[in-house]
Structure formats: structure tokens, C-alpha cells
Enzyme design. Structure first.
Site, short mmCIF file in Angstrom:
data_model
loop_
_atom_site.label_atom_id
_atom_site.label_comp_id
_atom_site.label_asym_id
_atom_site.label_seq_id
_atom_site.Cartn_x
_atom_site.Cartn_y
_atom_site.Cartn_z
N ILE A 159 0.72 -1.18 0.14
CA ILE A 159 0.02 -0.18 0.06
C ILE A 159 0.93 1.28 -0.02
CG2 ILE A 159 -1.90 1.32 1.25
CD1 ILE A 159 -2.61 -1.64 0.01
N GLU A 364 0.24 -1.08 -10.14
CA GLU A 364 -1.03 -0.61 -11.19
C GLU A 364 -1.23 -1.72 -12.22
OE1 GLU A 364 -2.66 1.60 -9.72
OE2 GLU A 364 -1.41 3.21 -9.44
#
Length: 382
Positions: A159, A364
Site C-alpha cells: 500500500i 497498477e
């Protein structure tokens, strides 16, 4: 050598010029020091917020800039050219706001959006888990409804801004129904039962904190659910399509920085009585680097313009992410080669650029996943 841009309006030109000035004066001078120390630049995100750069693609009603993605991405590129960690952080924050912007109610947006877009609150995007990276539908962090709350248990991995963010746009499992059982919650960082693990020790982007986020009976008010139960995977995938454009723009900015450094060095460094840029082996390498930067920029702008016009852009976004990040890896590697032994030292920033160029090929959605997305889109069109 600043990028040559064809912007759609004088307002857009002024905005990009502002971003370039802030990047040059406020960000670039600190990048090497913060990266060496692994120091998170929270105060610089506040500066971007005060300057109006933290909510550019979102509506003015809530404090955004209401600018086209074509313009936002070029601002993002300027930030990443100066400091990649800041560029990636801005992209992640923008993606973290996507769910609220597109699936929240006006009441929710009125309540939370102004602080998110002003820089008062910094966001993180919590989708990945240690066993569910590329396979997002396999996530297992569970949220059970208990009255007016959801009780969350599980661990999110990789994260960006983990432990630093003020809110986490979090995808959780609310039913066992595969991809249809995922729900989006906007989790406040101060939620009891939410904690961050030790930051990951990374080869690059060390000024950008990455950590696991641990949910241990974390109670989140049901009013913080974004969209309906079961809409989470759809929200996540739509967020990622736009987020991939952000990473593509960041990768182009990083490659532009490497090209600029290599070009400056090649003009000054002399061998055999002349600047090394006069040698064909070097000038051809620089020409290939320039071609890689400009072609990658063209791919993300094409995808952004489709997005701005409401056209399908998932395939183009994956192409942009794939091309831009692969090109950034090649350009930064070649920049080290142009500088020779000097490029391998920390006296020059290109060794840092090369380390920073690796992870955009991974997050991503890995570039292997981008190829899968592109191939699936091609099959649909046949």
C-alpha cells in the site's frame, strides 16, 4: 530540456507552467536528500493541495480543478520529472479519490471531498493482498456487517502511503461470490483496529512509503461504504484504468529527467578532444532515448483524450502504461551508460532514476497483466 507541449488552452499552459515552477523550486532540490533518508514528504503534498494541484481532474464544486485528464497528466509528468516519489504519490492520491468522485453520493462528497482535494487529507488505495495482486478478485480481507458498521479483518499489501495516509479506499469481501462479493469502503486512518506494518525496504522510491495495512476487528461506519455492496471490483478496475494513465505520465516524467541529465552530461564531458555528444555512438543513443520519451508521451495523451471524450480507453490505458514504463526502464538504463562510471555513482541522479524505473513496470498491474488486458480488448473487437 523542458518537454514541448501542445496544450488545449492558455489556462492549461498557465497550470502546467505553475506545476513546472513548483517542481523546479520546491521539489527537485529536496529529492535526493529525502530519497537517501527514506523520508516521506508529507508537507509537499500539502503544498500541492494549497496550490490547487491535488484535485485537478475533479469538480470545482468540491475544490477540484475540473481540468481534462489530458492536462492533469501533463501536470503530473512535470511533478514526476522533478521527483518521482511525489509524482507517484499524486497519482495514487488521485486514484484514491476516484471511488468517491464517481460512486459516492453528493452527501458523501460534500462531507469528505473538500478536505481530500485541498491537501488536508492524503489518500491511499488498498486493493492488493499478498496472495491477490494481479488476481484482484481473489482478495480475502473480509468485512462483516454489524448493525450500522462493517467489521474488517485481513491484511492489505503493497500500500503506497501505508501508515502515512489519512484515508484508505479499501476493497473488502462482503460475500463469498467471487468478484461480485467485493465492496468499497472509505476507511479513516484513525480507525481503531487499523495499523501499519513496518515499511517495505525497497530498491527505489524510498521517499514513498509502502507498507502492509492490518485490519483487526476494525469497525467502519456503514455510511463510509462507497457504492453498493458488490460493486467494489467494478470500482477498483475503473480506478485502475485511470490510475494506469497516471503511472504512464510519471514514467514519462522520469524518463524525461534521465534524458535531460544524460544530454547535459554528454555536452560537457569531453573525450579525445571533443564533447562525447559528437560521437555517433552517443548521439544515436540519445536520439533513441528522445524517441522513447516522446512516443510514450504520445500514447498516454491519446488515451487521456479518449477518456476526456467519454470514449472507451481501457486498452489505450494499458498500452500507455506498458509502453511508458518499459521505455522508462530502457531510457534510465541508457542514461547510466551515457554517464559511464559516473552514472553508477550517487554523485549523479541517474542511478536513482534507474532504480525508480523498475517498480512502475510492476504496480497498477504488472506489464504482463497489461498485455493480457490488451489482448482481451483485441478479442472483443474481432
Amino acid at each position: 530540456m523542458p518537454a514541448e507541449r501542445l496544450l488545449p488552452s492558455t489556462e492549461a499552459e498557465d497550470l502546467v507552467s505553475l506545476a513546472r515552477e513548483i517542481a523546479r523550486e520546491e521539489l527537485a532540490p529536496l529529492a535526493a536528500e529525502y530519497e537517501e533518508q527514506g523520508r516521506f514528504p508529507r508537507e509537499k503534498f500539502r503544498l500541492l493541495g494549497k496550490s490547487g494541484l491535488l484535485g485537478l481532474p475533479y469538480p470545482e464544486r468540491w475544490g477540484g480543478g475540473d481540468v481534462p485528464y489530458e492536462v492533469y497528466l501533463q501536470v503530473l509528468e512535470e511533478i514526476a520529472t522533478a521527483w518521482m516519489s511525489m509524482g507517484v504519490g499524486l497519482s495514487v492520491h488521485t486514484m484514491s479519490c476516484f471511488a468517491l468522485a464517481h460512486y459516492g453520493t453528493d452527501e458523501q462528497r460534500d462531507k469528505w471531498f473538500p478536505a481530500m482535494l485541498s491537501g488536508e487529507l492524503l489518500g491511499a488505495y488498498a486493493l492488493s493482498e499478498s496472495h491477490a495482486g494481479s488476481d484482484a478478485a481473489a482478495l480475502s480481507t473480509r468485512a462483516v456487517r454489524s448493525g450500522d458498521e462493517y467489521v474488517i479483518n485481513g491484511t492489505k499489501a503493497w500500500i503506497t502511503h501505508g501508515g502515512e495516509a489519512d484515508f484508505y479506499t479499501t476493497m473488502v469481501r462482503t460475500s463469498p461470490d467471487g468478484g461480485k462479493g467485493i465492496t468499497c469502503l472509505l476507511v479513516d486512518a484513525d480507525t481503531e483496529g487499523l495499523s501499519a506494518a513496518e515499511p517495505e525496504k525497497k530498491m527505489g522510491l524510498t521517499g514513498s512509503t509502502t507498507a502492509q495495512m492490518i485490519f483487526d476487528d476494525a469497525r467502519v461506519p456503514a455510511e463510509r461504504r462507497i457504492g453498493e455492496e458488490g460493486q467494489g471490483l467494478r470500482i477498483a478496475l475503473e480506478s485502475l484504468a485511470s490510475g494506469r494513465l497516471g503511472i504512464a505520465a510519471c514514467a514519462v516524467g522520469l524518463a524525461q529527467a534521465a534524458l535531460d541529465e544524460a544530454l547535459a552530461y554528454a555536452r560537457e564531458r569531453r573525450q579525445f578532444g571533443q564533447p562525447i555528444i559528437d560521437f555517433q555512438a552517443v548521439e544515436f543513443m540519445l536520439a533513441d532515448m528522445a524517441a522513447a520519451v516522446e512516443s510514450a508521451r504520445a500514447t498516454y495523451l491519446e488515451a487521456a483524450r479518449r477518456r476526456d471524450r467519454g470514449l472507451p480507453f481501457a486498452r489505450q490505458a494499458s498500452i500507455a502504461k506498458l509502453v511508458a514504463t518499459d521505455n522508462a526502464m530502457k531510457v534510465t538504463t541508457d542514461a547510466v551508460q551515457v554517464l559511464g562510471g559516473a552514472g553508477y555513482t550517487r554523485d549523479f541522479p541517474v542511478e536513482r532514476y534507474m532504480r525508480e524505473a523498475k517498480v512502475p513496470q510492476i504496480f497498477e498491474g504488472t506489464n504482463q497483466i497489461q498485455r493480457l488486458v490488451i489482448a482481451r480488448e483485441l478479442r472483443k473487437s474481432s
